[in-house]
Design an enzyme around this catalytic site. Structure first.
Site, mmCIF file in Angstrom:
data_model
loop_
_atom_site.group_PDB
_atom_site.id
_atom_site.type_symbol
_atom_site.label_atom_id
_atom_site.label_comp_id
_atom_site.label_asym_id
_atom_site.label_seq_id
_atom_site.Cartn_x
_atom_site.Cartn_y
_atom_site.Cartn_z
ATOM 1 N N GLU A 101 0.839 -1.209 0.000
ATOM 2 C CA GLU A 101 0.000 0.000 0.000
ATOM 3 C C GLU A 101 0.873 1.259 0.000
ATOM 4 O O GLU A 101 0.585 2.240 -0.688
ATOM 5 C CB GLU A 101 -0.934 -0.023 1.217
ATOM 6 C CG GLU A 101 -1.970 -1.144 1.093
ATOM 7 C CD GLU A 101 -2.819 -1.308 2.334
ATOM 8 O OE1 GLU A 101 -2.254 -1.670 3.381
ATOM 9 O OE2 GLU A 101 -4.026 -1.079 2.269
ATOM 10 N N GLU A 160 -3.850 -9.676 3.658
ATOM 11 C CA GLU A 160 -4.613 -9.354 4.870
ATOM 12 C C GLU A 160 -5.704 -10.367 5.205
ATOM 13 O O GLU A 160 -5.968 -10.620 6.382
ATOM 14 C CB GLU A 160 -5.239 -7.955 4.755
ATOM 15 C CG GLU A 160 -4.243 -6.830 4.958
ATOM 16 C CD GLU A 160 -3.476 -6.445 3.705
ATOM 17 O OE1 GLU A 160 -3.518 -7.192 2.708
ATOM 18 O OE2 GLU A 160 -2.844 -5.375 3.717
HETATM 19 N N1 CAA Z 1 4.573 -7.537 11.731
HETATM 20 C C1 CAA Z 1 5.248 -7.948 12.822
HETATM 21 N N2 CAA Z 1 6.122 -8.958 12.817
HETATM 22 C C2 CAA Z 1 6.305 -9.589 11.655
HETATM 23 C C3 CAA Z 1 5.626 -9.229 10.481
HETATM 24 C C4 CAA Z 1 4.737 -8.129 10.547
HETATM 25 N N3 CAA Z 1 4.084 -7.690 9.477
HETATM 26 N N4 CAA Z 1 6.001 -10.060 9.480
HETATM 27 C C5 CAA Z 1 6.905 -10.901 10.020
HETATM 28 N N5 CAA Z 1 7.085 -10.617 11.321
HETATM 29 C C6 CAA Z 1 8.024 -11.265 12.249
HETATM 30 C C7 CAA Z 1 7.666 -12.715 12.524
HETATM 31 O O1 CAA Z 1 6.755 -12.834 13.596
HETATM 32 C C8 CAA Z 1 9.036 -13.296 12.864
HETATM 33 O O2 CAA Z 1 9.327 -12.928 14.191
HETATM 34 P P1 CAA Z 1 10.157 -13.905 15.138
HETATM 35 O O3 CAA Z 1 11.470 -14.116 14.461
HETATM 36 O O4 CAA Z 1 10.219 -13.194 16.423
HETATM 37 O O5 CAA Z 1 9.341 -15.158 15.219
HETATM 38 C C9 CAA Z 1 9.986 -12.516 11.955
HETATM 39 O O6 CAA Z 1 9.278 -11.330 11.588
HETATM 40 C C10 CAA Z 1 10.383 -13.252 10.699
HETATM 41 O O7 CAA Z 1 9.200 -13.718 10.061
HETATM 42 P P2 CAA Z 1 9.148 -15.130 9.315
HETATM 43 O O8 CAA Z 1 9.715 -16.187 10.202
HETATM 44 O O9 CAA Z 1 7.756 -15.292 8.824
HETATM 45 O O10 CAA Z 1 10.182 -14.865 8.126
HETATM 46 P P3 CAA Z 1 10.149 -15.343 6.612
HETATM 47 O O11 CAA Z 1 11.384 -14.821 6.004
HETATM 48 O O12 CAA Z 1 9.840 -16.794 6.547
HETATM 49 O O13 CAA Z 1 8.904 -14.577 5.940
HETATM 50 C C11 CAA Z 1 7.484 -12.730 5.406
HETATM 51 C C12 CAA Z 1 8.914 -13.199 5.810
HETATM 52 C C13 CAA Z 1 7.142 -13.246 4.027
HETATM 53 C C14 CAA Z 1 7.486 -11.224 5.407
HETATM 54 C C15 CAA Z 1 6.476 -13.288 6.430
HETATM 55 O O14 CAA Z 1 6.922 -12.991 7.730
HETATM 56 C C16 CAA Z 1 5.086 -12.746 6.296
HETATM 57 O O15 CAA Z 1 4.314 -13.206 5.485
HETATM 58 N N6 CAA Z 1 4.739 -11.754 7.139
HETATM 59 C C17 CAA Z 1 3.407 -11.227 7.213
HETATM 60 C C18 CAA Z 1 3.127 -10.282 6.093
HETATM 61 C C19 CAA Z 1 1.722 -9.727 6.208
HETATM 62 O O16 CAA Z 1 0.761 -10.430 6.464
HETATM 63 N N7 CAA Z 1 1.618 -8.417 6.000
HETATM 64 C C20 CAA Z 1 0.368 -7.757 6.077
HETATM 65 C C21 CAA Z 1 0.213 -7.198 7.445
HETATM 66 S S1 CAA Z 1 -1.395 -6.517 7.667
HETATM 67 C C22 CAA Z 1 -1.289 -4.996 7.003
HETATM 68 O O17 CAA Z 1 -0.318 -4.591 6.463
HETATM 69 C C23 CAA Z 1 -2.560 -4.232 7.185
HETATM 70 C C24 CAA Z 1 -2.637 -2.997 6.421
HETATM 71 O O18 CAA Z 1 -3.235 -2.957 5.385
HETATM 72 C C25 CAA Z 1 -2.047 -1.775 6.963
#
Ligand code: CAA
Ligand code: NAI
Length: 708
Positions: free
Chosen positions: A110, A130
């Site tokens: 976004e 999301e």
């Molecule tokens: N917020 C907070 N913490 C997050 C995060 C986020 N968006 N994404 C990842 N993390 C944290 C994880 O909890 C993890 O923490 P720990 O090491 O303490 O366990 C760390 O980052 C690493 O994450 P992964 O183990 O998942 O790492 P990866 O390399 O396998 O994957 C990733 C990376 C693809 C970014 C994956 O973490 C992921 O899919 N994250 C979520 C992305 C997501 O859903 N974003 C949308 C958020 S909602 C939003 O943005 C709403 C809006 O419209 C404003």
């Protein structure tokens, strides 16, 4: 204080770098830092363009989900509002180029869409995941994405939650250019070029040319809603995101954004978001094993041996080869070995047909698997995984053999689903090197792996197995050595209860329908037919939990799908068909047992099937065979088709209230006997007005304190 956003100027281009490890989430401080940097760039006369980029492994991966979690539980202000920031980027008088590597997800995408241009590394990905968290994009993504990629493609991305890769993003108009080589340098060059061209640098919010016509949109939105109902059964967010897209195509931009905000807030106030956010963190917590840290030594795995090329052994060999690990695959007889390899090849061919693998990749992976009838080469293996028949004396014999052959630091793993790891380990001279690595069937597809620690397993061996599951792109959950481990142990009382319900008056299809409507991927009788009634019979028999109908069907040779009949009939081998013969048989066994049949409600089916499972989960926790209630949730969501939007069985129990569950268990005990006895941990938590989530949190705190 660490600087979350850095500002530098390179050859007349302002470089704004988000540096918030590990994934550059938009935590408090990050949006403010970007806004200040944009403001500075806008006023700096030496700057003609802006590049916004992420440090480390990825561009911004979204809002900080911890903050969303707090908001969903009413515990904090939630994720920072970035609407003003997006406006200031879009209104910046100088072109803003967003440079993307890794994953631009959720709020990250976004943010990127507010820029005037997006350039990306060839392997970058973008997505709006999301709905996987039970919410919809809340930073104007539902209004900007359709403007960039068109309504149909946007709906697909929102509902599926899946990311797209850079070339696809360029084709759709989401990215402007792929930068080969150094992204930062390429983005700066691109920024200078667009600044020199003089523009116009179009704001995404003004771009309406892809918003379609009312007629075409009506069809797309209707198809999207249909897709959401089908692929995201029972979920709210995937339907609500389409409401927001509808606002994008019918309302002016600002009003559409307002509508989006209302919907996000409604979603965040619901159970679905709380459950899915729990599931997100639960899945990530499983890798944290008490007593094991980053410093714990692991054995490096460069070569593997697999014993048994049956259903599981073949799949496990594929999984290892997929990760580039050479595998020796041993069988006892030529025919079984050929069958095993043929099935491996067939599975790969099917992936090639689906376009998931190239023919060359298939050949490379096949070349990594060496079929053989001897232990030749096993001396060099770093890990040996046994997957022979489920038979203790055979397993002991095999472990005795590999103990004589394997090198001293070789990890000896068994894929047993029910047998005692310690007894198997006892057949070797090095029980400290023995561990269970319990893959699920089909091993090359299912993500879940239970890593089973024996009483004497070294922590380095546990750490190695956990690291290996990650490398194999699986989700390893550490469990203890008890019968059925965690997943199958909880299945048994669940299965038995369902069989009691049919004796008392329900039918298998009624029970399965209630479970399916609750959200389970499949009903328990259909699952039993798929796994084979012989398997269930053996375990229920051993634990003296066999019911009369189950016993009779087994005796009749109705073993499930593989014999064309079990609890259901099968004409095509896999679609369950209600069978009056089974229903008549159940009525007979009920009559013989003196059970008065009655009408049974869906509510009773759900309560009895799930509460007995939850009670067993509490027992597992109490006995220390799972580290956390959340681990049990992850096992059930990823391995047993439990609906993620209910958070897993233990989270679901919290949402119902442990006091209520405890009282229902007492009631069922009065009606059905001692089998229904509440586990002390459940009783205690109910008495204290507590939850499993609080139990987990208290344990984590205790562990953290003991480390200090
Ligand atoms: N917020 C907070 N913490 C997050 C995060 C986020 N968006 N994404 C990842 N993390 C944290 C994880 O909890 C993890 O923490 P720990 O090491 O303490 O366990 C760390 O980052 C690493 O994450 P992964 O183990 O998942 O790492 P990866 O390399 O396998 O994957 C990733 C990376 C693809 C970014 C994956 O973490 C992921 O899919 N994250 C979520 C992305 C997501 O859903 N974003 C949308 C958020 S909602 C939003 O943005 C709403 C809006 O419209 C404003
Ligand atoms: P299977 O019957 O398909 O395969 C077992 C294979 O082992 C056969 O091909 C047999 O020839 C071979 N074998 C027997 N003795 C051997 C020896 N001494 N050396 C080499 N090969 C030998 O069995 P399946 O289903 O693959 O199960 C294997 C193990 O995995 C069992 O312990 C089972 O409990 C476990 N498991 C099975 C799951 C499933 O759904 N099938 C799921 C998870 C675990």
């Amino acid at each position: 204080m660490v600087e979350l956003v850095k500002f530098t100027v390179e050859t007349g281009v302002a470089l704004i770098t988000v540096d918030n490890p590990p994934v550059n989430a938009l935590s408090a401080g990050v949006p403010e830092g970007i806004a200040a940097a944009i403001e500075r760039a806008a006023h700096d006369a030496s700057v003609s363009a802006v590049v916004l980029i992420g440090a480390g492994r990825t561009f911004v991966a979204g809002a900080d989900i911890k903050q969303l979690e707090e908001q969903a539980h009413g515990r904090g202000p939630g994720a920072p509002n970035i609407h003003q920031l997006l406006k200031s980027i879009e209104d910046c008088p100088k072109p803003v180029v967003v440079a993307i590597h890794g994953t631009a997800l959720g709020g990250g995408l976004e943010l990127a869409m507010a820029g005037h241009y997006r350039v990306a590394s060839p392997d970058a990905q973008a997505g709006q995941p999301e709905v996987n968290l039970g919410i919809i994009p809340g930073a104007e993504g539902t209004q900007r994405l359709p403007r960039l990629v068109g309504v149909g493609a946007a709906v697909e991305m929102f509902v599926s939650g899946k990311s797209i890769r850079a070339p696809e993003a360029v084709r759709l108009g989401l990215f402007d250019k792929i930068i080969e080589g150094d992204l930062k340098a390429g983005a700066i060059a691109f920024a200078r070029h667009v600044a020199d061209s003089g523009g116009p640098h179009r704001r995404t919010r003004d771009r309406n040319e892809k918003l379609g016509s009312p007629e075409s949109n009506a069809a797309i939105l209707a198809a999207g809603r249909e897709q959401a109902r089908k692929t995201r059964r029972n979920m709210i967010a995937p339907l609500r995101v389409i409401d927001a897209v509808e606002a994008a195509v019918t309302l002016p931009f600002e009003e559409g954004c307002r509508r989006e905000r209302e919907i996000v807030e409604q979603c965040l106030a619901g159970e679905e978001a709380r459950a899915l956010i729990h599931a997100f963190f639960a899945e990530r917590a499983v890798s944290k094993v008490r007593g094991i840290s980053q410093e714990t030594r692991t054995h490096s795995i460069r070569k593997a041996g697999v014993i048994g090329a049956g259903t599981m052994g073949g799949g496990i060999a594929m999984v290892l080869a997929n990760a580039g690990i050479p595998v020796l695959l041993k069988e006892t007889d030529r025919a079984a070995l050929d069958r095993g390899m043929a099935s491996v090849r067939k599975n790969y061919e099917s992936s090639v047909k689906k376009g998931r693998l190239t023919a060359q990749e298939m050949e490379e992976r096949l070349a990594l698997i060496q079929p053989q009838l001897t232990y030749d080469g096993f001396r060099d293996a770093d890990i040996i995984i046994e997957a022979v028949f489920e038979n203790m004396s055979l397993k002991k014999q095999v472990f005795g053999e590999i103990d004589r052959i394997a090198k001293g630091d070789c990890v000896l793993a068994t894929n047993t689903s029910t047998l005692d790891i310690d007894e198997i380990a006892g057949a070797t001279s090095r029980p400290n090197m023995v561990i269970g690595i319990h893959f699920f069937s089909p091993a090359h597809v299912m993500r879940l792996v239970e890593v089973v620690r024996g009483a004497r397993t070294d922590k380095e061996v546990i750490a190695t197995a956990m690291a290996l599951t990650k490398r194999l792109r699986k989700l390893g959950v550490l469990v203890g050595n008890c019968r059925g481990f965690v997943g199958n142990r909880m299945m048994l009382p669940y299965m038995r209860e369902a069989q009691c319900l049919v004796e008392e008056g329900a039918t298998p299809s009624q029970v399965d329908q209630a479970l399916y409507d609750f959200g389970m991927a499949m009903g328990i009788f259909a699952v039993d037919d798929m796994g084979g009634l012989d398997l269930a019979w053996r375990v229920l028999q051993d634990t003296k939990r066999l019911t009369k109908p189950g016993e009779r069907l087994y005796a009749m040779g109705r073993l499930g799908q593989k014999t064309g009949a079990g609890w259901y009939r099968y004409e095509d081998g896999r679609t369950p068909i209600r069978d009056p013969e089974v229903e008549a048989l159940i009525e007979t066994t009920a009559k013989q047992a003196g059970i008065a049949r009655r009408s049974i409600s869906s509510e009773e089916i759900i309560e009895r099937c799930l509460y007995i499972m939850i009670n067993e989960g509490a027992r597992i926790l109490d006995e220390g065979f799972a580290q956390r209630a959340a681990d049990i949730d992850t096992i059930y969501i990823t391995g047993y088709g439990f609906p993620a939007y209910r958070g897993g069985p233990m989270w679901y129990a919290d949402t119902i209230g442990l006091q209520k569950i405890y009282e229902r268990i007492l009631e069922f005990q009065r009606r059905h006997g001692e089998y229904w006895t509440a586990v002390p941990l459940l009783e205690q938590l109910a008495h204290d007005g507590q939850t499993f989530a609080a139990f987990d949190a208290a344990n984590e705190q205790a562990v953290a304190r003991s480390r200090e």
